[in-house]
Design an enzyme around this catalytic site. Sequence first.
Site, PDB file in Angstrom:
ATOM      1  N   ASP A  32      15.693  -3.290  17.051  1.00  0.00           N
ATOM      2  CA  ASP A  32      15.964  -1.879  16.796  1.00  0.00           C
ATOM      3  C   ASP A  32      16.714  -1.768  15.467  1.00  0.00           C
ATOM      4  O   ASP A  32      17.441  -2.677  15.085  1.00  0.00           O
ATOM      5  CB  ASP A  32      16.832  -1.288  17.919  1.00  0.00           C
ATOM      6  N   ASP A  57      14.371  -3.334  10.900  1.00  0.00           N
ATOM      7  CA  ASP A  57      13.461  -2.198  10.788  1.00  0.00           C
ATOM      8  C   ASP A  57      12.047  -2.772  10.906  1.00  0.00           C
ATOM      9  O   ASP A  57      11.638  -3.583  10.059  1.00  0.00           O
ATOM     10  CB  ASP A  57      13.679  -1.533   9.418  1.00  0.00           C
ATOM     11  N   SER A  75      10.332   4.704  17.639  1.00  0.00           N
ATOM     12  CA  SER A  75       9.968   5.942  16.926  1.00  0.00           C
ATOM     13  C   SER A  75      10.996   7.000  17.292  1.00  0.00           C
ATOM     14  O   SER A  75      11.372   7.095  18.461  1.00  0.00           O
ATOM     15  CB  SER A  75       8.584   6.438  17.367  1.00  0.00           C
ATOM     16  N   ASN A  99       2.602  -3.926  12.104  1.00  0.00           N
ATOM     17  CA  ASN A  99       3.356  -5.186  12.120  1.00  0.00           C
ATOM     18  C   ASN A  99       3.444  -5.763  13.531  1.00  0.00           C
ATOM     19  O   ASN A  99       3.316  -6.975  13.729  1.00  0.00           O
ATOM     20  CB  ASN A  99       4.761  -4.974  11.552  1.00  0.00           C
ATOM     21  N   LYS A 105      -1.250 -10.232  17.921  1.00  0.00           N
ATOM     22  CA  LYS A 105      -2.437 -11.071  17.686  1.00  0.00           C
ATOM     23  C   LYS A 105      -2.019 -12.537  17.500  1.00  0.00           C
ATOM     24  O   LYS A 105      -2.600 -13.437  18.103  1.00  0.00           O
ATOM     25  CB  LYS A 105      -3.174 -10.559  16.441  1.00  0.00           C
ATOM     26  N   TYR A 145       5.091  13.653  13.412  1.00  0.00           N
ATOM     27  CA  TYR A 145       5.152  12.933  14.694  1.00  0.00           C
ATOM     28  C   TYR A 145       3.776  12.934  15.371  1.00  0.00           C
ATOM     29  O   TYR A 145       3.257  11.878  15.727  1.00  0.00           O
ATOM     30  CB  TYR A 145       6.181  13.606  15.588  1.00  0.00           C
ATOM     31  N   LYS A 149       1.647   9.637  15.741  1.00  0.00           N
ATOM     32  CA  LYS A 149       1.295   9.013  17.027  1.00  0.00           C
ATOM     33  C   LYS A 149      -0.219   8.910  17.191  1.00  0.00           C
ATOM     34  O   LYS A 149      -0.719   7.969  17.811  1.00  0.00           O
ATOM     35  CB  LYS A 149       1.889   9.813  18.187  1.00  0.00           C
ATOM     36  N   TYR A 159      -7.252  -2.492  16.611  1.00  0.00           N
ATOM     37  CA  TYR A 159      -6.882  -3.910  16.815  1.00  0.00           C
ATOM     38  C   TYR A 159      -7.496  -4.431  18.118  1.00  0.00           C
ATOM     39  O   TYR A 159      -7.788  -5.620  18.230  1.00  0.00           O
ATOM     40  CB  TYR A 159      -5.357  -4.082  16.834  1.00  0.00           C
ATOM     41  N   THR A 175      10.509  13.010  29.271  1.00  0.00           N
ATOM     42  CA  THR A 175      11.229  12.130  30.196  1.00  0.00           C
ATOM     43  C   THR A 175      12.720  12.393  29.994  1.00  0.00           C
ATOM     44  O   THR A 175      13.141  12.714  28.888  1.00  0.00           O
ATOM     45  CB  THR A 175      10.858  10.668  29.879  1.00  0.00           C
TER      46      THR A 175
HETATM   47  N1  LIG Z   1      11.687  10.464  25.859  1.00  0.00           N
HETATM   48  C1  LIG Z   1      10.592  11.190  25.927  1.00  0.00           C
HETATM   49  O1  LIG Z   1      10.577  12.241  26.578  1.00  0.00           O
HETATM   50  C2  LIG Z   1       9.338  10.730  25.246  1.00  0.00           C
HETATM   51  C3  LIG Z   1       8.192  11.535  25.347  1.00  0.00           C
HETATM   52  C4  LIG Z   1       7.021  11.129  24.722  1.00  0.00           C
HETATM   53  C5  LIG Z   1       6.994   9.940  24.028  1.00  0.00           C
HETATM   54  N2  LIG Z   1       8.091   9.175  23.943  1.00  0.00           N
HETATM   55  C6  LIG Z   1       8.015   7.937  23.142  1.00  0.00           C
HETATM   56  O2  LIG Z   1       8.693   6.885  23.790  1.00  0.00           O
HETATM   57  C7  LIG Z   1       9.359   6.062  22.830  1.00  0.00           C
HETATM   58  C8  LIG Z   1      10.835   5.933  23.182  1.00  0.00           C
HETATM   59  O3  LIG Z   1      11.423   7.226  23.210  1.00  0.00           O
HETATM   60  P1  LIG Z   1      12.976   7.449  23.492  1.00  0.00           P
HETATM   61  O4  LIG Z   1      13.107   8.752  24.150  1.00  0.00           O
HETATM   62  O5  LIG Z   1      13.546   6.235  24.125  1.00  0.00           O
HETATM   63  O6  LIG Z   1      13.510   7.626  21.995  1.00  0.00           O
HETATM   64  P2  LIG Z   1      14.795   7.010  21.293  1.00  0.00           P
HETATM   65  O7  LIG Z   1      14.936   7.693  19.977  1.00  0.00           O
HETATM   66  O8  LIG Z   1      15.955   7.038  22.214  1.00  0.00           O
HETATM   67  O9  LIG Z   1      14.356   5.495  21.085  1.00  0.00           O
HETATM   68  C9  LIG Z   1      13.562   5.063  20.009  1.00  0.00           C
HETATM   69  C10 LIG Z   1      14.192   3.810  19.435  1.00  0.00           C
HETATM   70  O10 LIG Z   1      13.396   3.322  18.344  1.00  0.00           O
HETATM   71  C11 LIG Z   1      14.275   2.872  17.327  1.00  0.00           C
HETATM   72  N3  LIG Z   1      13.557   2.862  16.059  1.00  0.00           N
HETATM   73  C12 LIG Z   1      13.055   3.930  15.375  1.00  0.00           C
HETATM   74  N4  LIG Z   1      12.495   3.522  14.229  1.00  0.00           N
HETATM   75  C13 LIG Z   1      12.626   2.165  14.187  1.00  0.00           C
HETATM   76  C14 LIG Z   1      12.259   1.182  13.226  1.00  0.00           C
HETATM   77  N5  LIG Z   1      11.631   1.503  12.087  1.00  0.00           N
HETATM   78  N6  LIG Z   1      12.555  -0.116  13.499  1.00  0.00           N
HETATM   79  C15 LIG Z   1      13.204  -0.453  14.652  1.00  0.00           C
HETATM   80  N7  LIG Z   1      13.571   0.442  15.585  1.00  0.00           N
HETATM   81  C16 LIG Z   1      13.294   1.737  15.338  1.00  0.00           C
HETATM   82  C17 LIG Z   1      15.429   3.864  17.362  1.00  0.00           C
HETATM   83  O11 LIG Z   1      16.596   3.417  16.722  1.00  0.00           O
HETATM   84  C18 LIG Z   1      15.603   4.063  18.859  1.00  0.00           C
HETATM   85  O12 LIG Z   1      16.507   3.143  19.410  1.00  0.00           O
HETATM   86  C19 LIG Z   1       9.110   6.716  21.461  1.00  0.00           C
HETATM   87  O13 LIG Z   1       8.062   6.041  20.823  1.00  0.00           O
HETATM   88  C20 LIG Z   1       8.691   8.117  21.796  1.00  0.00           C
HETATM   89  O14 LIG Z   1       7.816   8.647  20.830  1.00  0.00           O
HETATM   90  C21 LIG Z   1       9.273   9.547  24.526  1.00  0.00           C
END
Ligand SMILES: NC(=O)c1ccc[n+]([C@@H]2O[C@H](COP(=O)([O-])OP(=O)(O)OC[C@H]3O[C@@H](n4cnc5c(N)ncnc54)[C@H](O)[C@@H]3O)[C@@H](O)[C@H]2O)c1
Length: 314
Positions: A32, A57, A75, A99, A105, A145, A149, A159, A175
Amino acid sequence: MPKVLIAGGAGFIGTHMTEYLLKRGWEVVSVDNFSTGKRENVERFRGDPRFTFHEMDITEAVPEGDYDYIINLASPASPQKYLSLPLDTMLVNSIGVKNLLDLAKRSGATFLLASTSEVYGDPLVHPQPETYWGNVNPVGPRSVYDEGKRFAEAITMAYHRYEGVPVRIARIFNTYGPYMDVADGRIISNFASQALLGKPLTIYGDGSQTRSFCYVSDMVEGLFRLLTYEGLDGEVVNLGNPEEWRVIDVAKLVVRLLGLEENFSFLPLPQDDPKRRKPDITKAKRLLGWEPKVPFEEGLRRTLKWYREVLNVG
Ligand SMILES: NC(=O)c1ccc[n+]([C@@H]2O[C@H](COP(=O)([O-])OP(=O)(O)OC[C@H]3O[C@@H](n4cnc5c(N)ncnc54)[C@H](O)[C@@H]3O)[C@@H](O)[C@H]2O)c1
């Protein structure tokens, strides 16, 4: 025991996923960059010998290793966060995903992408099945976004088709639960923090727009099944709670559970804000034998309890 890489492990869902997999005895490597995640979310696992963390990152580097599974949760997820990190959002969902797919892979891992109901945009079909292609504005503010996505899904399938990587895609709907950042601007976190801090609850529009809310333990169970069940490579599955709630009714419930007076402030709807959002989870039921178990009121009680502790209010 299987070894898994969780990208975005310091986030809301990542924290629950880490906890769940460590409990099952899995070896968890977490990565993270803390752009929206929190250090304390990984600190809690530091003492566990099966847990390793890398601050990185994923658009720049990924933790090399041999993994059985890779779960990509990295994300920004809430509108407030992805609108304040627009380019990062696009890059993590393109270069970051690439990445991780290259790593999958190299190590022969099964790859799970956390996609989103936002790929359906402002849907014209209701509820949304996986076969619906969506109604997305490709140049609107939310496109960083939504289209990010959609690209993430497309490259994941490429892939799979052309590079032979076993992949699964979860389209996650709203969620909620403990560890959800107080300041991330989502409905539940906004309402909880506003109510607990004695502020008016902000409602966009007249509050008649609907949302569905899945408690995080149900989501993690669904993601786990999609990741591990046999014969699901290339599948795209909606995960969410189909019970629909009007935003105004959520506000009323929060206030009632906290024993407070109603105090709402109405603001205009943001651009391209979806009016209705509800998953069709027929496919998840059929392939995973999965459906949400935690009733909304119960999940909300647990979440409010957590917010009370985090915000340090009575
Ligand atoms: N929570 C929801 O309701 C919900 C709904 C639809 C989709 N999602 C998807 O589920 C996933 C997790 O969501 P969440 O609610 O836990 O969000 P969150 O923001 O709490 O967690 C995302 C994590 O990704 C990390 N991150 C972002 N860019 C990064 C990078 N370049 N390198 C390394 N780490 C990076 C952030 O620091 C964070 O810890 C996301 O992809 C989100 O799009 C979540």
